[in-house]
Design a protein around this motif. Structure first.
Motif, mmCIF file in Angstrom:
data_model
loop_
_atom_site.group_PDB
_atom_site.id
_atom_site.type_symbol
_atom_site.label_atom_id
_atom_site.label_comp_id
_atom_site.label_asym_id
_atom_site.label_seq_id
_atom_site.Cartn_x
_atom_site.Cartn_y
_atom_site.Cartn_z
ATOM 1 N N ILE A 80 28.392 54.032 12.454
ATOM 2 C CA ILE A 80 29.752 53.784 12.922
ATOM 3 C C ILE A 80 30.283 52.462 12.363
ATOM 4 O O ILE A 80 31.479 52.282 12.217
ATOM 5 N N PHE A 81 29.392 51.568 11.986
ATOM 6 C CA PHE A 81 29.775 50.259 11.447
ATOM 7 C C PHE A 81 29.760 50.246 9.915
ATOM 8 O O PHE A 81 29.807 49.188 9.290
ATOM 9 N N ALA A 82 29.750 51.416 9.283
ATOM 10 C CA ALA A 82 29.579 51.531 7.830
ATOM 11 C C ALA A 82 30.605 50.727 7.034
ATOM 12 O O ALA A 82 30.279 50.187 5.966
ATOM 13 N N ALA A 83 31.832 50.626 7.515
ATOM 14 C CA ALA A 83 32.880 49.918 6.769
ATOM 15 C C ALA A 83 32.543 48.446 6.545
ATOM 16 O O ALA A 83 33.068 47.817 5.630
ATOM 17 N N ILE A 107 34.062 51.381 16.646
ATOM 18 C CA ILE A 107 33.140 51.238 17.779
ATOM 19 C C ILE A 107 33.927 51.230 19.084
ATOM 20 O O ILE A 107 33.586 51.927 20.041
ATOM 21 N N ALA A 108 35.008 50.466 19.116
ATOM 22 C CA ALA A 108 35.825 50.379 20.331
ATOM 23 C C ALA A 108 36.421 51.733 20.682
ATOM 24 O O ALA A 108 36.457 52.121 21.858
ATOM 25 N N ALA A 109 36.874 52.451 19.677
ATOM 26 C CA ALA A 109 37.490 53.756 19.927
ATOM 27 C C ALA A 109 36.500 54.715 20.561
ATOM 28 O O ALA A 109 36.889 55.617 21.308
ATOM 29 N N ALA A 110 35.232 54.516 20.296
ATOM 30 C CA ALA A 110 34.203 55.381 20.871
ATOM 31 C C ALA A 110 33.813 54.951 22.286
ATOM 32 O O ALA A 110 33.031 55.625 22.943
ATOM 33 N N GLN A 111 34.365 53.846 22.775
ATOM 34 C CA GLN A 111 33.972 53.297 24.071
ATOM 35 C C GLN A 111 34.964 53.546 25.194
ATOM 36 O O GLN A 111 34.644 53.330 26.354
ATOM 37 N N ASP A 115 42.111 58.022 29.697
ATOM 38 C CA ASP A 115 43.090 57.293 30.513
ATOM 39 C C ASP A 115 43.381 55.913 29.928
ATOM 40 O O ASP A 115 44.519 55.443 29.954
ATOM 41 N N GLU A 116 42.359 55.248 29.393
ATOM 42 C CA GLU A 116 42.566 53.927 28.784
ATOM 43 C C GLU A 116 43.391 54.032 27.502
ATOM 44 O O GLU A 116 44.171 53.137 27.191
ATOM 45 N N PHE A 117 43.234 55.124 26.770
ATOM 46 C CA PHE A 117 44.077 55.333 25.596
ATOM 47 C C PHE A 117 45.516 55.615 26.015
ATOM 48 O O PHE A 117 46.457 55.058 25.455
ATOM 49 N N ILE A 118 45.697 56.475 27.008
ATOM 50 C CA ILE A 118 47.041 56.838 27.466
ATOM 51 C C ILE A 118 47.782 55.619 28.002
ATOM 52 O O ILE A 118 48.964 55.425 27.720
ATOM 53 N N SER A 119 47.087 54.759 28.731
ATOM 54 C CA SER A 119 47.734 53.571 29.302
ATOM 55 C C SER A 119 48.044 52.505 28.253
ATOM 56 O O SER A 119 48.825 51.599 28.500
ATOM 57 N N GLY A 120 47.420 52.591 27.091
ATOM 58 C CA GLY A 120 47.613 51.585 26.048
ATOM 59 C C GLY A 120 46.577 50.482 26.082
ATOM 60 O O GLY A 120 46.532 49.635 25.180
ATOM 61 N N GLU A 121 45.760 50.454 27.114
ATOM 62 C CA GLU A 121 44.751 49.394 27.249
ATOM 63 C C GLU A 121 43.765 49.395 26.083
ATOM 64 O O GLU A 121 43.438 48.337 25.536
ATOM 65 N N ALA A 124 45.412 48.031 22.911
ATOM 66 C CA ALA A 124 45.653 46.591 23.057
ATOM 67 C C ALA A 124 44.369 45.803 22.831
ATOM 68 O O ALA A 124 44.375 44.763 22.153
ATOM 69 N N ARG A 125 43.271 46.282 23.364
ATOM 70 C CA ARG A 125 41.996 45.568 23.185
ATOM 71 C C ARG A 125 41.534 45.604 21.733
ATOM 72 O O ARG A 125 41.051 44.604 21.205
#
Length: 141
Positions: A80-83, A107-111, A115-121, A124-125
């Motif tokens: 996941i960190f290949a880039a 990595i963050a997108a996999a965490q 609901d956190e995506f829908i809220s924008g949180e 933002a992180r």
């Protein structure tokens, strides 16, 4: 020194360490997997402090190294960190410190939860992380 992480692929790590010793005069440290029955495994931070590079098959140690600005060379064909990582042991004398922001965004997108995506949180992180200054490896360290 260079760190080779042992993550259950012992023979790969032994061969990688032997090859590193052939192509570089830098010390090589093979870190036992902390989950294995060994007498003592130093805290991961001790192995990364002052490291020139971190060589792994595929390991969370690579993510920790990247967070500290230590270049990573991965031997697994996927990560996941290949880039942010190199893929060849021969890169060790001038190890790449690739696109860490893309690696950490993946990595963050996999965490996050939906609901956190829908809220924008989540976004933002990730954006806050991507815009923060990255540590840089000291030349000649």
């Amino acid at each position: 020194f260079m760190k080779v992480d042992r993550d259950g692929r012992g023979i790969v790590n032994i061969l990688a360490a032997a090859r590193l010793m052939e192509i570089s005069s830098r010390p090589v440290v093979v870190r036992p997997h902390p989950g294995k029955e060994v007498e003592h495994v130093a805290p991961w931070r001790e192995h990364l402090d002052g490291a020139w590079a971190c060589v792994v098959w595929h390991s969370s140690m690579a993510v920790k190294a990247l967070a500290l600005g230590v270049p990573v060379i991965r031997l697994a064909p996927w990560a996941i960190f290949a880039a942010a990582a190199g893929t060849r042991l021969e890169e060790v004398e001038d190890p790449p410190l690739g696109d860490r922001s893309l690696a950490f965004a993946r990595i963050a997108a996999a965490q996050f939860t939906m609901d956190e995506f829908i809220s924008g949180e989540a976004i933002a992180r990730v954006l806050a992380c991507a815009s923060s200054p990255a540590p840089h490896r000291l030349s000649g360290a």
